[in-house]
Design a protein around this motif. Structure first.
Motif, PDB file in Angstrom:
ATOM      1  N   ASP A 242       0.849  -1.196   0.000  1.00 49.84           N
ATOM      2  CA  ASP A 242       0.000   0.000   0.000  1.00 49.84           C
ATOM      3  C   ASP A 242       0.884   1.246   0.000  1.00 49.84           C
ATOM      4  O   ASP A 242       1.621   1.493   0.958  1.00 49.84           O
ATOM      5  N   ASP A 243       0.799   2.057  -1.069  1.00 47.87           N
ATOM      6  CA  ASP A 243       1.622   3.263  -1.149  1.00 47.87           C
ATOM      7  C   ASP A 243       1.260   4.285  -0.078  1.00 47.87           C
ATOM      8  O   ASP A 243       2.118   5.056   0.374  1.00 47.87           O
ATOM      9  N   MET A 244      -0.010   4.324   0.318  1.00 48.79           N
ATOM     10  CA  MET A 244      -0.409   5.251   1.369  1.00 48.79           C
ATOM     11  C   MET A 244       0.296   4.903   2.678  1.00 48.79           C
ATOM     12  O   MET A 244       0.839   5.778   3.364  1.00 48.79           O
ATOM     13  N   VAL A 245       0.293   3.625   3.010  1.00 50.39           N
ATOM     14  CA  VAL A 245       0.981   3.195   4.227  1.00 50.39           C
ATOM     15  C   VAL A 245       2.489   3.390   4.084  1.00 50.39           C
ATOM     16  O   VAL A 245       3.173   3.779   5.031  1.00 50.39           O
ATOM     17  N   LYS A 246       2.996   3.157   2.879  1.00 47.85           N
ATOM     18  CA  LYS A 246       4.437   3.366   2.651  1.00 47.85           C
ATOM     19  C   LYS A 246       4.814   4.819   2.899  1.00 47.85           C
ATOM     20  O   LYS A 246       5.864   5.115   3.489  1.00 47.85           O
ATOM     21  N   MET A 248       3.264   6.905   4.908  1.00 47.08           N
ATOM     22  CA  MET A 248       3.208   7.136   6.348  1.00 47.08           C
ATOM     23  C   MET A 248       4.423   6.519   7.041  1.00 47.08           C
ATOM     24  O   MET A 248       4.931   7.062   8.037  1.00 47.08           O
ATOM     25  N   TRP A 249       4.882   5.398   6.512  1.00 50.55           N
ATOM     26  CA  TRP A 249       6.111   4.774   7.017  1.00 50.55           C
ATOM     27  C   TRP A 249       7.279   5.758   6.897  1.00 50.55           C
ATOM     28  O   TRP A 249       8.047   5.976   7.842  1.00 50.55           O
ATOM     29  N   GLY A 250       7.397   6.377   5.730  1.00 45.82           N
ATOM     30  CA  GLY A 250       8.457   7.360   5.541  1.00 45.82           C
ATOM     31  C   GLY A 250       8.284   8.573   6.436  1.00 45.82           C
ATOM     32  O   GLY A 250       9.258   9.088   7.012  1.00 45.82           O
ATOM     33  N   ALA A 251       7.046   9.060   6.569  1.00 45.22           N
ATOM     34  CA  ALA A 251       6.781  10.234   7.408  1.00 45.22           C
ATOM     35  C   ALA A 251       7.119   9.957   8.869  1.00 45.22           C
ATOM     36  O   ALA A 251       7.622  10.837   9.582  1.00 45.22           O
ATOM     37  N   LEU A 252       6.840   8.746   9.334  1.00 46.76           N
ATOM     38  CA  LEU A 252       7.181   8.382  10.717  1.00 46.76           C
ATOM     39  C   LEU A 252       8.697   8.313  10.911  1.00 46.76           C
ATOM     40  O   LEU A 252       9.211   8.651  11.987  1.00 46.76           O
ATOM     41  N   HIS A 253       9.417   7.904   9.887  1.00 42.51           N
ATOM     42  CA  HIS A 253      10.880   7.937   9.980  1.00 42.51           C
ATOM     43  C   HIS A 253      11.373   9.378  10.113  1.00 42.51           C
ATOM     44  O   HIS A 253      12.349   9.639  10.837  1.00 42.51           O
ATOM     45  N   LEU A 254      10.715  10.306   9.432  1.00 43.69           N
ATOM     46  CA  LEU A 254      11.097  11.712   9.581  1.00 43.69           C
ATOM     47  C   LEU A 254      10.811  12.201  11.003  1.00 43.69           C
ATOM     48  O   LEU A 254      11.601  12.963  11.573  1.00 43.69           O
ATOM     49  N   ARG A 255       9.687  11.787  11.574  1.00 46.31           N
ATOM     50  CA  ARG A 255       9.403  12.136  12.972  1.00 46.31           C
ATOM     51  C   ARG A 255      10.506  11.593  13.888  1.00 46.31           C
ATOM     52  O   ARG A 255      10.984  12.297  14.785  1.00 46.31           O
ATOM     53  N   ALA A 256      10.883  10.352  13.667  1.00 48.61           N
ATOM     54  CA  ALA A 256      11.938   9.750  14.494  1.00 48.61           C
ATOM     55  C   ALA A 256      13.255  10.501  14.322  1.00 48.61           C
ATOM     56  O   ALA A 256      13.993  10.721  15.296  1.00 48.61           O
ATOM     57  N   ALA A 257      13.554  10.909  13.086  1.00 49.27           N
ATOM     58  CA  ALA A 257      14.796  11.648  12.831  1.00 49.27           C
ATOM     59  C   ALA A 257      14.831  12.950  13.609  1.00 49.27           C
ATOM     60  O   ALA A 257      15.857  13.305  14.213  1.00 49.27           O
ATOM     61  N   VAL A 258      13.712  13.683  13.626  1.00 53.58           N
ATOM     62  CA  VAL A 258      13.667  14.941  14.367  1.00 53.58           C
ATOM     63  C   VAL A 258      13.800  14.685  15.863  1.00 53.58           C
ATOM     64  O   VAL A 258      14.537  15.387  16.571  1.00 53.58           O
ATOM     65  N   ALA A 259      13.082  13.664  16.376  1.00 57.58           N
ATOM     66  CA  ALA A 259      13.179  13.356  17.806  1.00 57.58           C
ATOM     67  C   ALA A 259      14.614  13.012  18.202  1.00 57.58           C
ATOM     68  O   ALA A 259      15.135  13.526  19.198  1.00 57.58           O
ATOM     69  N   TYR A 260      15.268  12.169  17.419  1.00 61.12           N
ATOM     70  CA  TYR A 260      16.649  11.794  17.746  1.00 61.12           C
ATOM     71  C   TYR A 260      17.598  12.988  17.618  1.00 61.12           C
ATOM     72  O   TYR A 260      18.555  13.114  18.392  1.00 61.12           O
ATOM     73  N   SER A 261      17.345  13.880  16.653  1.00 62.65           N
ATOM     74  CA  SER A 261      18.222  15.052  16.526  1.00 62.65           C
ATOM     75  C   SER A 261      18.099  15.951  17.740  1.00 62.65           C
ATOM     76  O   SER A 261      19.094  16.532  18.206  1.00 62.65           O
ATOM     77  N   ARG A 262      16.892  16.060  18.301  1.00 59.08           N
ATOM     78  CA  ARG A 262      16.710  16.882  19.496  1.00 59.08           C
ATOM     79  C   ARG A 262      17.234  16.192  20.743  1.00 59.08           C
ATOM     80  O   ARG A 262      17.452  16.845  21.770  1.00 59.08           O
ATOM     81  N   LEU A 263      17.408  14.889  20.650  1.00 57.82           N
ATOM     82  CA  LEU A 263      18.087  14.140  21.719  1.00 57.82           C
ATOM     83  C   LEU A 263      19.595  14.099  21.497  1.00 57.82           C
ATOM     84  O   LEU A 263      20.312  13.456  22.248  1.00 57.82           O
ATOM     85  N   TRP A 264      20.061  14.775  20.430  1.00 61.07           N
ATOM     86  CA  TRP A 264      21.476  14.884  20.080  1.00 61.07           C
ATOM     87  C   TRP A 264      22.108  13.527  19.779  1.00 61.07           C
ATOM     88  O   TRP A 264      23.260  13.264  20.117  1.00 61.07           O
ATOM     89  N   ASN A 265      21.322  12.658  19.154  1.00 63.07           N
ATOM     90  CA  ASN A 265      21.815  11.353  18.725  1.00 63.07           C
ATOM     91  C   ASN A 265      21.932  11.396  17.206  1.00 63.07           C
ATOM     92  O   ASN A 265      20.985  11.076  16.472  1.00 63.07           O
ATOM     93  N   GLN A 266      23.089  11.797  16.727  1.00 59.05           N
ATOM     94  CA  GLN A 266      23.269  12.001  15.293  1.00 59.05           C
ATOM     95  C   GLN A 266      23.153  10.703  14.503  1.00 59.05           C
ATOM     96  O   GLN A 266      22.553  10.673  13.426  1.00 59.05           O
ATOM     97  N   THR A 267      23.690   9.613  15.035  1.00 55.82           N
ATOM     98  CA  THR A 267      23.681   8.346  14.306  1.00 55.82           C
ATOM     99  C   THR A 267      22.259   7.892  13.999  1.00 55.82           C
ATOM    100  O   THR A 267      21.922   7.563  12.853  1.00 55.82           O
ATOM    101  N   GLU A 268      21.409   7.881  15.032  1.00 52.83           N
ATOM    102  CA  GLU A 268      20.021   7.445  14.828  1.00 52.83           C
ATOM    103  C   GLU A 268      19.246   8.444  13.981  1.00 52.83           C
ATOM    104  O   GLU A 268      18.429   8.051  13.132  1.00 52.83           O
ATOM    105  N   ALA A 269      19.482   9.726  14.193  1.00 57.67           N
ATOM    106  CA  ALA A 269      18.768  10.742  13.400  1.00 57.67           C
ATOM    107  C   ALA A 269      19.073  10.582  11.919  1.00 57.67           C
ATOM    108  O   ALA A 269      18.159  10.583  11.075  1.00 57.67           O
ATOM    109  N   GLU A 270      20.335  10.417  11.585  1.00 59.16           N
ATOM    110  CA  GLU A 270      20.713  10.284  10.177  1.00 59.16           C
ATOM    111  C   GLU A 270      20.243   8.955   9.590  1.00 59.16           C
ATOM    112  O   GLU A 270      19.900   8.873   8.407  1.00 59.16           O
ATOM    113  N   SER A 271      20.192   7.916  10.413  1.00 57.29           N
ATOM    114  CA  SER A 271      19.713   6.622   9.936  1.00 57.29           C
ATOM    115  C   SER A 271      18.241   6.692   9.536  1.00 57.29           C
ATOM    116  O   SER A 271      17.846   6.205   8.464  1.00 57.29           O
TER     117      SER A 271
END
Length: 404
Positions: A242-246, A248-271
């Protein structure tokens, strides 16, 4: 001094005094020097990253709004940047979330679902353009009509709940961007109920994405990160079909990237950022599933934000230069890009470029820009930095923001 006229530094000092701490104690707890903290409290050092503000709020044990001073109100409707919409929106959300709320609406005859869907689409464009006053004129009645329909046993309740989720998403975003974080939480609670009632993976992911957004705005970074990771696990089985779910999968990864960047975890944010970019390559260039604007351009905007939150000013500018910002059909996203870029220029001591970027953002989406703590902190600092090429325009922006 009236609290609305306090600077962020003065707010930090007030919260520190309430704890009975001296500057040395707070500086040690946040991993900063006494000199740095003194400059922040005296207004000689800008707080240009929400990751820093959030960390200080956590250590002091206060809500993020106590340090930012949100919401920012003004004396006239012309300058009030959308806050006049809040009372009506609050009432509509209260009725939508309380048990038996539809019964309190009497004999209200709601519009048809076809009409409401058309109105939701129009409202979504206002939300993308960050036109909060205009959005506030139409959104409460949409939510109220859907409150009646979702309580009707004979209605197409799955369709109505899906529309309710989209409407409450707009309520969540506008409430958070205007600084009414409690109302953002009320909106996302109704989204979670809608997703649970329908059970579709896309709706579950969309509600979880917004839940992350609420917690990011409140600087609750561990809950935001955990919500994103949990939702990714939950929808993973449905991504391939399902492309719609795909999306949202990508959008949730962007949310995780921002959260990890604010936690100053560069490795996880960039991943997480890299995974989102990989997903975006396989989806439409103008993708905007559930108002996430998940597409290739938005992943590059997030890359700029991640570098900013990690405190890597050179990377901010390098990444900003590779963003095809004109290709994204969202004034809010464009303004967000320019404010993050302005922060990068400011970190690099390129003050004239920072002013240009801020003024460009303000032209695109003023109601969004003038309610952002990040922008207000940078404008306040630039105002006292000496002669600038566009000094008069900057001072006018500071005036309409009513900066202390």
């Amino acid at each position: 001094m009236a609290t609305e006229h306090l600077t962020p530094g003065q707010r930090i000092a007030r919260a520190r005094h309430r704890k009975g701490w001296d500057q040395a104690t707070l500086a040690e707890k946040i991993g900063r020097s006494v000199s740095w903290l003194s400059k922040v409290e005296n207004g000689r050092m800008p707080l240009d990253r929400m990751s820093v503000v959030g960390h200080i709020a956590e250590v002091l044990g206060v809500e993020i709004s106590e340090l930012t001073g949100q919401p920012y109100r003004h004396e006239t409707e012309e300058l009030d940047s959308g806050h006049s919409a809040i009372p009506g929106l609050r009432l509509a959300l209260q009725q939508a979330t309380m048990p038996g709320g539809a019964a309190l609406l009497g004999g209200r005859q709601p519009r048809s679902l076809d009409d409401l869907e058309a109105n939701v689409r129009l409202a979504e464009q206002l939300r993308q353009d960050a036109k909060f006053t205009a959005l506030g004129d139409v959104l409460p009645s949409i939510i109220t009509d859907l409150t009646v329909i979702t309580a009707d046993q004979e209605a197409d309740r799955d369709r109505a709940e899906a529309l309710m989720l989209r409407a409450c998403h707009m309520a969540r975003v506008s409430s958070n961007l205007l600084g009414h974080h409690d109302l953002g939480w009320t909106a996302v609670q109704r989204e979670l109920v809608a997703a649970q009632r329908v059970g579709a993976p896309g709706l579950v992911a969309a509600a979880s994405w917004d839940l992350c957004g609420v917690w990011l705005h409140e600087a609750q970074l561990d809950p935001a990160k955990s919500a994103a990771l949990s939702a990714l696990d939950q929808i993973e089985p449905y991504v391939g079909a399902d492309d719609m779910v795909k999306a949202m999968w990508g959008a949730l990864h962007l949310r995780a990237a921002v959260a990890y960047s604010r936690l100053w975890n560069q490795t996880e944010a960039e991943s997480h950022l890299a995974e989102a970019k990989h997903v975006a390559e396989a989806l439409p260039r103008d993708g905007n599933v559930f108002q996430t604007q998940f597409n290739r351009v938005n992943t590059t905007i997030h890359a700029v934000e991640v570098s900013m939150e990690l405190g890597r000013p050179r990377d901010v500018i390098t990444r900003a230069e590779h963003v095809a910002i004109a290709e994204i059909a969202s004034s809010e996203r464009q303004a967000h890009y320019w404010t993050c870029t302005a922060a990068g220029y400011h970190m690099n001591r390129k003050e004239n470029e920072a002013v240009d970027a801020l003024l460009r953002a303000d032209r695109i989406a003023p109601q969004h820009v003038r309610n952002r703590p990040l922008v207000r902190n940078i404008v306040r600092d630039l105002r006292g930095s000496g002669p600038l090429l566009r000094q008069r325009e900057l001072l006018n922006l500071a005036k309409v923001m009513r900066l202390p």
